[in-house]
Motif scaffolding. Structure first.
Motif, PDB file in Angstrom:
ATOM      1  N   ILE A  78      36.639  32.655  33.263  1.00 47.76           N
ATOM      2  CA  ILE A  78      35.511  32.747  32.272  1.00 47.76           C
ATOM      3  C   ILE A  78      35.990  31.264  30.955  1.00 47.76           C
ATOM      4  O   ILE A  78      35.227  30.607  29.992  1.00 47.76           O
ATOM      5  CB  ILE A  78      35.869  33.935  31.189  1.00 47.76           C
ATOM      6  CG1 ILE A  78      35.376  34.952  32.105  1.00 47.76           C
ATOM      7  CG2 ILE A  78      35.556  33.891  29.416  1.00 47.76           C
ATOM      8  CD1 ILE A  78      35.818  36.790  31.332  1.00 47.76           C
ATOM      9  N   PHE A  79      37.208  31.488  30.738  1.00 52.55           N
ATOM     10  CA  PHE A  79      38.210  29.893  29.431  1.00 52.55           C
ATOM     11  C   PHE A  79      38.287  28.455  30.443  1.00 52.55           C
ATOM     12  O   PHE A  79      38.534  27.946  30.038  1.00 52.55           O
ATOM     13  CB  PHE A  79      39.782  29.886  29.178  1.00 52.55           C
ATOM     14  CG  PHE A  79      39.434  30.948  28.205  1.00 52.55           C
ATOM     15  CD1 PHE A  79      38.616  31.618  27.369  1.00 52.55           C
ATOM     16  CD2 PHE A  79      39.725  32.550  28.676  1.00 52.55           C
ATOM     17  CE1 PHE A  79      38.851  32.141  26.254  1.00 52.55           C
ATOM     18  CE2 PHE A  79      39.695  34.121  27.760  1.00 52.55           C
ATOM     19  CZ  PHE A  79      39.482  33.824  26.814  1.00 52.55           C
ATOM     20  N   ASP A 134      49.337  43.549  44.381  1.00 59.76           N
ATOM     21  CA  ASP A 134      48.141  43.512  43.812  1.00 59.76           C
ATOM     22  C   ASP A 134      46.840  42.603  43.109  1.00 59.76           C
ATOM     23  O   ASP A 134      47.003  42.231  42.879  1.00 59.76           O
ATOM     24  CB  ASP A 134      48.413  44.770  42.897  1.00 59.76           C
ATOM     25  CG  ASP A 134      47.514  45.546  41.807  1.00 59.76           C
ATOM     26  OD1 ASP A 134      45.889  45.758  42.358  1.00 59.76           O
ATOM     27  OD2 ASP A 134      47.911  46.226  40.832  1.00 59.76           O
ATOM     28  N   GLU A 135      46.022  43.519  44.719  1.00 63.87           N
ATOM     29  CA  GLU A 135      44.936  42.237  44.839  1.00 63.87           C
ATOM     30  C   GLU A 135      44.007  42.821  43.670  1.00 63.87           C
ATOM     31  O   GLU A 135      43.763  41.386  43.229  1.00 63.87           O
ATOM     32  CB  GLU A 135      44.760  41.954  46.457  1.00 63.87           C
ATOM     33  CG  GLU A 135      43.801  41.161  46.524  1.00 63.87           C
ATOM     34  CD  GLU A 135      43.512  41.081  47.292  1.00 63.87           C
ATOM     35  OE1 GLU A 135      41.891  40.090  47.806  1.00 63.87           O
ATOM     36  OE2 GLU A 135      43.446  41.795  48.628  1.00 63.87           O
ATOM     37  N   LYS A 136      43.870  43.650  43.471  1.00 64.74           N
ATOM     38  CA  LYS A 136      42.561  43.921  42.754  1.00 64.74           C
ATOM     39  C   LYS A 136      43.483  43.645  41.128  1.00 64.74           C
ATOM     40  O   LYS A 136      42.786  42.940  40.658  1.00 64.74           O
ATOM     41  CB  LYS A 136      42.839  45.398  42.966  1.00 64.74           C
ATOM     42  CG  LYS A 136      41.857  45.698  41.835  1.00 64.74           C
ATOM     43  CD  LYS A 136      41.716  47.884  41.462  1.00 64.74           C
ATOM     44  CE  LYS A 136      40.508  47.786  40.610  1.00 64.74           C
ATOM     45  NZ  LYS A 136      40.198  49.339  40.075  1.00 64.74           N
ATOM     46  N   SER A 137      44.440  43.495  40.768  1.00 65.26           N
ATOM     47  CA  SER A 137      44.863  43.037  39.025  1.00 65.26           C
ATOM     48  C   SER A 137      44.986  41.472  39.618  1.00 65.26           C
ATOM     49  O   SER A 137      44.770  41.091  38.125  1.00 65.26           O
ATOM     50  CB  SER A 137      46.459  43.551  39.322  1.00 65.26           C
ATOM     51  OG  SER A 137      46.912  43.404  37.610  1.00 65.26           O
ATOM     52  N   GLY A 138      45.456  41.039  40.835  1.00 65.67           N
ATOM     53  CA  GLY A 138      45.498  39.496  40.594  1.00 65.67           C
ATOM     54  C   GLY A 138      44.001  39.130  40.417  1.00 65.67           C
ATOM     55  O   GLY A 138      44.171  37.984  39.794  1.00 65.67           O
ATOM     56  N   ALA A 159      42.459  38.919  36.985  1.00 67.32           N
ATOM     57  CA  ALA A 159      44.008  37.695  36.202  1.00 67.32           C
ATOM     58  C   ALA A 159      42.778  36.993  36.538  1.00 67.32           C
ATOM     59  O   ALA A 159      42.538  35.911  35.282  1.00 67.32           O
ATOM     60  CB  ALA A 159      45.134  37.972  36.173  1.00 67.32           C
ATOM     61  N   LEU A 160      42.311  36.683  37.530  1.00 67.26           N
ATOM     62  CA  LEU A 160      41.344  35.326  37.913  1.00 67.26           C
ATOM     63  C   LEU A 160      40.193  35.362  37.035  1.00 67.26           C
ATOM     64  O   LEU A 160      40.005  34.261  36.494  1.00 67.26           O
ATOM     65  CB  LEU A 160      41.956  34.964  39.259  1.00 67.26           C
ATOM     66  CG  LEU A 160      43.325  34.559  39.886  1.00 67.26           C
ATOM     67  CD1 LEU A 160      42.449  34.574  41.761  1.00 67.26           C
ATOM     68  CD2 LEU A 160      43.557  33.485  39.794  1.00 67.26           C
ATOM     69  N   ARG A 161      39.409  36.110  37.185  1.00 64.82           N
ATOM     70  CA  ARG A 161      38.404  36.254  36.141  1.00 64.82           C
ATOM     71  C   ARG A 161      38.699  35.707  35.047  1.00 64.82           C
ATOM     72  O   ARG A 161      37.892  35.327  34.370  1.00 64.82           O
ATOM     73  CB  ARG A 161      37.653  37.743  36.505  1.00 64.82           C
ATOM     74  CG  ARG A 161      36.955  37.791  38.630  1.00 64.82           C
ATOM     75  CD  ARG A 161      36.176  38.924  38.050  1.00 64.82           C
ATOM     76  NE  ARG A 161      36.622  40.625  38.112  1.00 64.82           N
ATOM     77  CZ  ARG A 161      37.359  41.313  39.258  1.00 64.82           C
ATOM     78  NH1 ARG A 161      37.133  40.955  40.511  1.00 64.82           N
ATOM     79  NH2 ARG A 161      37.730  42.110  38.191  1.00 64.82           N
TER      80      ARG A 161
END
Length: 256
Positions: A54-55, A41-45, A48-50
């Motif tokens: 952020i941190f 699931d590239e969209k979900s992956g 998560a990376l975004r």
């Protein structure tokens, strides 16, 4: 304030786009790790990376079908090419179909064993190969209370989790002298996307599932994906560098 307990560690997560895998990916990034998410699931992956960025940390998504050994190998090769080392591997990918011993068909059995065990076996093979290069590493295999016999309608799943327990003990016993550790994290009953989808396919709503589970589990509620992240941080961090061959149970008191 975070102590950055995983600072500069490179952690590969199979099945890191969903459930506990994604929850850990985001928290591990917050703790300073560089995350390599393997999944379909590239969209979900990428979401998560975004969140990881952020941190202030970073990571990559590697599209892989864990039914293919070459994709398992590519996941680790991509991680090593990007970051030059691999410190940790969390094997989260898995499937949990209804599969009673007396009615489970060959196709379902092979699917469960290929995803839950074969993929883990060859991912561990790759993890060890790269961990040797930096002289240490931590592998965490996702376990289940089903490994100790299991419920009647999860026979194939129970067997797959039982053999993962053996794989964990094999790695722990035979690779400790290379400072490569392996532990088994026994998850409890968790309302992951896959669990909810399965129950809905059987005519049960998420709320009914949660209410039913609350009356079954000794601690009164299901485990949530976020309940496991502190355990995973510990198992991947240097704080647990002398721990291998362990069964880390987090099951809300459930023992099947």
């Amino acid at each position: 304030m975070s102590l950055l307990r995983l600072k500069n560690k490179v952690i590969v997560i199979s099945g890191g786009t969903k459930g506990v895998g994604r929850a850990f990916a985001e928290v591990a990034g917050r703790e300073g790790a560089k995350i390599v998410i393997g999944g379909r699931d590239e969209k979900s992956g990428k979401e998560a990376l975004r969140n990881i960025r952020i941190f202030g940390s970073e990571g990559i998504f590697v599209h892989c079908d864990l039914l293919k050994v070459e994709d398992c190998r590519n996941l680790f090769e991509s991680a090593y090419e990007k970051y030059g080392k691999i410190d940790g591997f969390f094997n989260y990918a898995g499937v949990t179909p209804v599969s009673p011993l007396d009615t489970c068909d060959e196709e379902t059995f092979e699917w469960v064993m290929d995803v839950n065990f074969k993929a883990a076996f060859f991912c561990c093979q790759e993890a060890i190969k790269y961990m040797r290069k930096n002289g240490n590493g931590s592998i965490v295999l996702t376990g289940s209370a089903h490994a100790w016999g299991g419920q009647k309608n999860r026979a194939a799943y129970a067997c797959s989790k039982g053999v993962l327990l053996t794989l964990m003990e094999h790695i722990a016993h035979n690779y400790a002298n290379e400072q490569i550790r392996c532990n088994y994290l026994t998850l409890g009953w968790t309302p992951t996307e896959g669990e909810i989808s399965l129950r809905e396919s059987l005519g049960e709503t998420e709320q009914h599932l949660r209410n039913r589970a609350a009356h079954i589990l000794p601690m009164g509620r299901m485990c949530e994906p976020g309940d496991y992240t502190e355990a995973l941080i510990y198992l991947m961090s240097d704080d647990s560098k002398m721990m291998t061959g362990g069964n880390f149970r987090m099951t809300a008191g459930e023992y099947i």
